[in-house]
Structures are given as structure tokens and as C-alpha cells.
Motif scaffolding. Structure first.
Motif, mmCIF file in Angstrom:
data_model
loop_
_atom_site.group_PDB
_atom_site.id
_atom_site.type_symbol
_atom_site.label_atom_id
_atom_site.label_comp_id
_atom_site.label_asym_id
_atom_site.label_seq_id
_atom_site.Cartn_x
_atom_site.Cartn_y
_atom_site.Cartn_z
ATOM 1 N N ARG A 139 0.832 -1.207 0.000
ATOM 2 C CA ARG A 139 0.000 0.000 0.000
ATOM 3 C C ARG A 139 0.865 1.257 0.000
ATOM 4 O O ARG A 139 0.597 2.214 -0.734
ATOM 5 C CB ARG A 139 -0.926 0.004 1.218
ATOM 6 C CG ARG A 139 -1.908 1.179 1.228
ATOM 7 C CD ARG A 139 -2.372 1.497 2.648
ATOM 8 N NE ARG A 139 -2.810 0.312 3.343
ATOM 9 C CZ ARG A 139 -4.043 -0.194 3.272
ATOM 10 N NH1 ARG A 139 -4.938 0.398 2.517
ATOM 11 N NH2 ARG A 139 -4.369 -1.274 3.964
ATOM 12 N N TRP A 182 2.943 1.545 -3.489
ATOM 13 C CA TRP A 182 2.045 1.813 -4.602
ATOM 14 C C TRP A 182 1.414 3.202 -4.489
ATOM 15 O O TRP A 182 1.164 3.860 -5.494
ATOM 16 C CB TRP A 182 0.954 0.749 -4.664
ATOM 17 C CG TRP A 182 1.428 -0.550 -5.249
ATOM 18 C CD1 TRP A 182 2.662 -0.809 -5.771
ATOM 19 C CD2 TRP A 182 0.685 -1.768 -5.365
ATOM 20 N NE1 TRP A 182 2.738 -2.115 -6.204
ATOM 21 C CE2 TRP A 182 1.536 -2.723 -5.985
ATOM 22 C CE3 TRP A 182 -0.614 -2.142 -5.022
ATOM 23 C CZ2 TRP A 182 1.117 -4.033 -6.246
ATOM 24 C CZ3 TRP A 182 -1.024 -3.443 -5.289
ATOM 25 C CH2 TRP A 182 -0.166 -4.371 -5.893
ATOM 26 N N ILE A 224 -1.623 -4.097 -11.070
ATOM 27 C CA ILE A 224 -2.814 -3.262 -11.027
ATOM 28 C C ILE A 224 -2.510 -1.932 -11.721
ATOM 29 O O ILE A 224 -1.367 -1.449 -11.686
ATOM 30 C CB ILE A 224 -3.262 -3.018 -9.561
ATOM 31 C CG1 ILE A 224 -4.586 -2.263 -9.493
ATOM 32 C CG2 ILE A 224 -2.173 -2.286 -8.787
ATOM 33 C CD1 ILE A 224 -5.149 -2.174 -8.074
ATOM 34 N N ARG A 231 -2.565 2.065 -12.007
ATOM 35 C CA ARG A 231 -2.422 3.042 -10.925
ATOM 36 C C ARG A 231 -3.731 3.727 -10.584
ATOM 37 O O ARG A 231 -4.066 3.906 -9.399
ATOM 38 C CB ARG A 231 -1.382 4.095 -11.298
ATOM 39 C CG ARG A 231 -1.096 5.087 -10.164
ATOM 40 C CD ARG A 231 -0.132 6.159 -10.606
ATOM 41 N NE ARG A 231 -0.693 6.960 -11.689
ATOM 42 C CZ ARG A 231 -0.055 7.962 -12.283
ATOM 43 N NH1 ARG A 231 1.170 8.257 -11.904
ATOM 44 N NH2 ARG A 231 -0.623 8.638 -13.257
ATOM 45 N N ALA A 285 -5.728 1.526 -8.438
ATOM 46 C CA ALA A 285 -5.165 1.448 -7.085
ATOM 47 C C ALA A 285 -5.509 2.684 -6.264
ATOM 48 O O ALA A 285 -5.722 2.602 -5.052
ATOM 49 C CB ALA A 285 -3.650 1.267 -7.161
ATOM 50 N N LEU A 305 -7.188 0.968 -3.016
ATOM 51 C CA LEU A 305 -6.354 0.773 -1.831
ATOM 52 C C LEU A 305 -6.923 1.402 -0.564
ATOM 53 O O LEU A 305 -6.820 0.795 0.511
ATOM 54 C CB LEU A 305 -4.942 1.309 -2.091
ATOM 55 C CG LEU A 305 -4.123 0.550 -3.137
ATOM 56 C CD1 LEU A 305 -2.715 1.138 -3.232
ATOM 57 C CD2 LEU A 305 -4.050 -0.932 -2.810
ATOM 58 N N MET A 340 -8.310 -7.142 -1.594
ATOM 59 C CA MET A 340 -8.266 -6.277 -2.769
ATOM 60 C C MET A 340 -9.000 -6.923 -3.943
ATOM 61 O O MET A 340 -9.784 -6.269 -4.646
ATOM 62 C CB MET A 340 -6.816 -5.978 -3.138
ATOM 63 C CG MET A 340 -6.660 -5.087 -4.371
ATOM 64 S SD MET A 340 -4.920 -4.747 -4.751
ATOM 65 C CE MET A 340 -4.331 -6.385 -5.207
#
Length: 462
Positions: A108, A111, A194, A196, A199, A203, A217
Motif C-alpha cells: 500500500r 504503490w 494493477i 495506478r 489502485a 487501496l 483487494m
């Protein structure tokens, strides 16, 4: 990467192929297309060989710019020093240090700060054959999918591991399928990617910071209607794995219970993610093709079957204290209210209180038609046989209800819950706000494109 949720969910950009200039490895943009994260904890022995092997593979086979990020989560050995040395000697390698342990927390954090359009991760033991890396990220680069996972349980996968791990993996995925209705085949394979922008929204909704991070997720993404691409992989078990099977399994089962309970009570705002990424053909208004007809038929049949059982139970209950006509009317009235509410929510996907009273009133009109059919059938039976048996009454009522069901579905679909998205009716207040947000975002993107063109022209003139 931004993790705030101020951007209107419905106005997110459509999935599309990454622009050519972003994919040009020779372009001096400084932003690699792919960021591969390797989460590590006390891996001083294997980290250096892993990074060199991965870097050699990417430099030799990956056609775009890339970055390798070592995410050290609270290692107590020489892992941070090894990661720092690798980052100092290899330009495409960076090191990130976290003071708290947890694979999910490491992913997490890395990313959330990455600027690459495609984010991936793999385990440090490199159990998965690296030849699957390009097939893993290609659907994300092309805009075909939102997430991609490696699967050790696909038919064409080739896996070497002991019977205990094989049993645990298959049992865990069976639990996910039975309890959370998961359709992906392998939740815990340490080989995932994944986009962006996906995410950014996904996330913040994932609570777990450990090994269950992947599963949570994927479950949220699947429930939200995002597209998950699966890649069969070749995988060789690492006999020196640091994963504690018993404690990890217990934590995973706790996570399954938590997510399942949240989904059951509607505590997760999945409407924020429902198909915001890309053009979904199910959302198109195509002449001559009814929208969602198959799904609505299935939902209507399920609700209808349960409503019929509920109606027959009520009729048998009311029949002990009244005549057949009164019992039929009372049972049909109560079941009709429940049937309309269930079809409104489950079959036709109408949420909120808006038009709820109107829908119930229209449903009562449909109920009146059903009452006329069933009451007429009872009256005809009584006139024909005088005093029919209770079983005969039930048989006639079932037949009459089957005939009324077809008419009820057509009236529900065309009159009570019509598809308004393709018509000329005025939008609701919520729809109007979404339209305004979309228009505002379109204007913003148009202004940004205009400024970009102007800057390009100025640079060309200079």
C-alpha cells in the motif's frame, strides 16, 4: 500517487491503452511504465540475487521503462543495507524502508507513492517463472483489464510443491468461492499487477496490512465489477519459505469473516467503484437489444419462487380462519408488497427511497391484476366442483400464478421499473449531479489539453 477520494467516482477516465509517448523507453520522461515492488522482511540472503535476476530479465525482455522497488518492512537483519547498496549501484532500483511489519502495508505504501501507470509485485523467492511477467502486465498496458494475477490453479499452470501446501491453497480458494462468491482462481499467488488509477480508488478501501491484503483487494475489485485478468504461471515451491502457514491461515479466515460480514450488511461503499473504468457494453443503449434482460429474468424468477412459497404459506395460514377468497386476497396483498420491494432492489437494481411509494402503488395495480386472475380461477373451480379439496385449490392457484407471473414481469419491466437511462425523461437530482460532474471533468480535461497544445506550440516556435 494521490489516495484522496475527492474526485467524483462516476467521472473517472475510461480504460484505454497507455499513450505511445509514455511507452517509449527512450523518451526522457523519467517515469517508468512498470514499477515492480518486492516486499521483504529479513531477506538478506536472497535479496541481492533476486534483484539481479529480475533486473536482468526486465532489461533483456521488457520493451518499456521499468523500476524495481525493494519494500523493506521492519527487517532486523542486514536487508536494509543490501537494499541500499542495490539502489546505489543499479539505476532502475530504489529502496523503501518501513518501520512496521506487514506485506500489505508495504505494498500500500509503495504503490501509493509510485508515479508509474502499472504497478506490480512479486515475492522475493521468485517462485513464479519470470516469463509470465509481460503477459501479466500487457492487459493493463493495453487498457483491457484493471488488475492481473498469476494463477497456480489454472489448467495450463505447471506447479511443483508439496501436498500440504497444495491442499491448503485449494482449500482456501474453495472457502473464498463458497463464502465470498469469489470467481478468481488463486488469491495468494505472489504475482499480481494493477493499474495506478484503479489502485488510487481501491487501496483506501482495503483494511488488511498483512497476507490477506491480496484477497481483500481482489474480492472488492470483483464485487465492484472491475476486470481481473488471470495468467497461468509456472511455479516452484520455495522449501525455505518464511511464511508461517498456521498463523497466516488463521489471519486469512478472520479476514474472510470480516469482509463477508461487511458485504452482507452493505458496509462497503462498492458503488464508488462500480465499473468506473472504461466503456462497459452492458451500459450501452443498443436498439433492439433489451438492457440486462437475462439477469433480470433470473432475478425475477428467484424472487418469484420465494414469493410464491411465501404466498402459499400465508394462504394456508389465513385459510384456517377465513374463506378461500379472503385468504387469497390477504396472502396476495402481503406477498405483493414484499415481492415489489425485492424486485425493486434485487432484480431491477433500484436503490434509495426515491419513487419508492410510487413503485409500491404501481405494484399494487399489478397485484390487482394477479388478484383478478387467481380469484377468477378460484371462482371457476368453485363453480365447477362445488367444494374442492385444499390440494386442488393450491394446484389451481399455482397454475394461475404462473400465468400471472409472465404478465407481472412485463409490467414491472415496461411500466413500474422502466430503463430510464436511454429515454427522454428528466434525470433525478443524483443523476443531474453526476452529469454536472462529468461535464465539469470534461471541461477540465479540455482546458488541460488546450494548454498542453499551446505549450507544445511555444516550444516548437522557440
Amino acid at each position: 500517487m494521490r489516495t484522496d477520494t475527492d474526485t467524483p467516482w462516476g467521472s473517472l477516465p475510461a480504460r484505454e491503452h497507455l499513450p505511445v509517448e509514455a511507452l517509449d523507453a527512450r523518451a526522457p520522461t523519467g517515469v517508468p511504465v512498470l514499477d515492480v515492488t518486492i516486499p521483504v522482511h529479513n531477506e538478506e540472503r536472497d535479496l541481492e540475487s533476486c534483484v539481479h535476476r529480475l533486473h536482468h530479465h526486465l532489461a533483456r525482455t521488457f520493451p518499456y521503462g521499468f523500476r524495481i522497488t525493494v519494500a523493506d518492512n521492519a527487517s532486523t537483519d542486514r536487508t536494509p543495507a543490501v537494499a541500499a547498496r542495490l539502489a546505489a549501484t543499479i539505476p532502475e532500483v530504489t529502496a523503501y524502508r518501513l518501520e512496521e511489519k506487514g506485506r500489505g502495508r508495504a505494498l500500500r505504501t509503495v504503490w501509493s507513492h509510485s508515479d508509474s501507470p502499472v504497478l506490480a509485485y512479486m515475492d522475493v523467492d521468485l517462485s513464479t517463472d519470470l516469463n509470465a511477467l509481460l503477459p501479466l502486465v500487457a492487459p493493463l498496458i493495453s487498457g483491457h483489464s484493471d488488475l492481473a494475477i498469476g494463477s497456480r490453479l489454472a489448467r495450463s499452470s505447471r506447479v511443483v510443491r508439496g501436498p500440504k501446501r497444495e491442499f491448503i491453497s485449494r482449500a482456501y480458494n474453495l472457502i473464498l468461492r463458497s463464502s465470498l462468491s469469489a470467481r478468481f482462481s488463486d488469491a495468494q499467488c505472489g504475482f499480481k499487477a494493477i493499474r495506478r488509477e484503479v489502485a488510487e480508488r481501491l487501496l483506501p478501501m482495503v483494511e488488511d496490512t498483512g497476507w490477506f491484503f491480496d484477497t481483500e483487494m481482489l474480492v472488492l475489485a470483483e464485487r465492484a465489477g472491475l476486470r481481473i485478468h488471470e495468467v497461468p504461471v509456472d511455479w516452484v515451491d520455495d522449501p525455505d519459505s518464511r511464511v508461517h502457514i498456521v498463523s497466516t491461515a488463521v489471519d486469512d479466515l478472520k479476514g474472510v469473516w470480516r469482509v463477508g460480514r461487511a458485504l452482507a450488511v452493505g458496509a462497503l461503499p462498492l458503488d464508488r467503484l462500480a465499473r468506473p473504468f472504461g466503456d462497459d457494453p452492458r451500459d450501452r443503449a443498443i436498439s433492439g437489444v433489451p438492457r440486462g434482460l437475462a439477469r433480470q429474468l433470473v432475478g425475477f424468477c428467484v424472487v418469484g419462487a420465494l414469493s410464491t412459497l411465501f404466498y402459499l404459506l400465508l394462504y394456508s395460514l389465513f385459510r384456517t380462519a377465513s374463506g378461500p377468497q379472503a385468504a387469497n386476497a390477504a396472502a396476495l396483498l402481503v406477498s405483493a408488497v414484499a415481492n415489489t420491494a425485492a424486485n425493486r432492489r434485487l432484480t431491477f437494481g433500484v436503490r434509495g427511497r426515491e419513487r419508492a411509494v410510487r413503485h409500491q402503488a404501481q405494484g399494487l395495480v399489478v397485484f390487482g391484476i394477479g388478484l383478478a386472475l387467481t380469484s377468477g380461477s378460484l371462482a371457476a373451480l368453485d363453480a365447477a366442483s362445488g367444494s374442492p379439496a385444499h390440494a386442488t385449490e393450491l394446484a389451481v392457484l399455482i397454475s394461475a400464478n404462473l400465468a400471472a407471473t409472465v404478465l407481472r414481469f412485463l409490467l414491472f419491466r415496461a411500466w413500474v421499473f422502466p430503463d430510464r437511462r436511454g429515454g427522454d425523461e428528466q434525470p433525478t437530482a443524483k443523476e443531474a449531479r453526476n452529469i454536472q460532474s462529468d461535464q465539469s471533468d470534461q471541461n477540465t480535461r479540455s482546458n488541460q489539453n488546450t494548454r498542453s497544445d499551446q505549450n507544445a506550440q511555444e516550444r516548437s516556435a522557440r
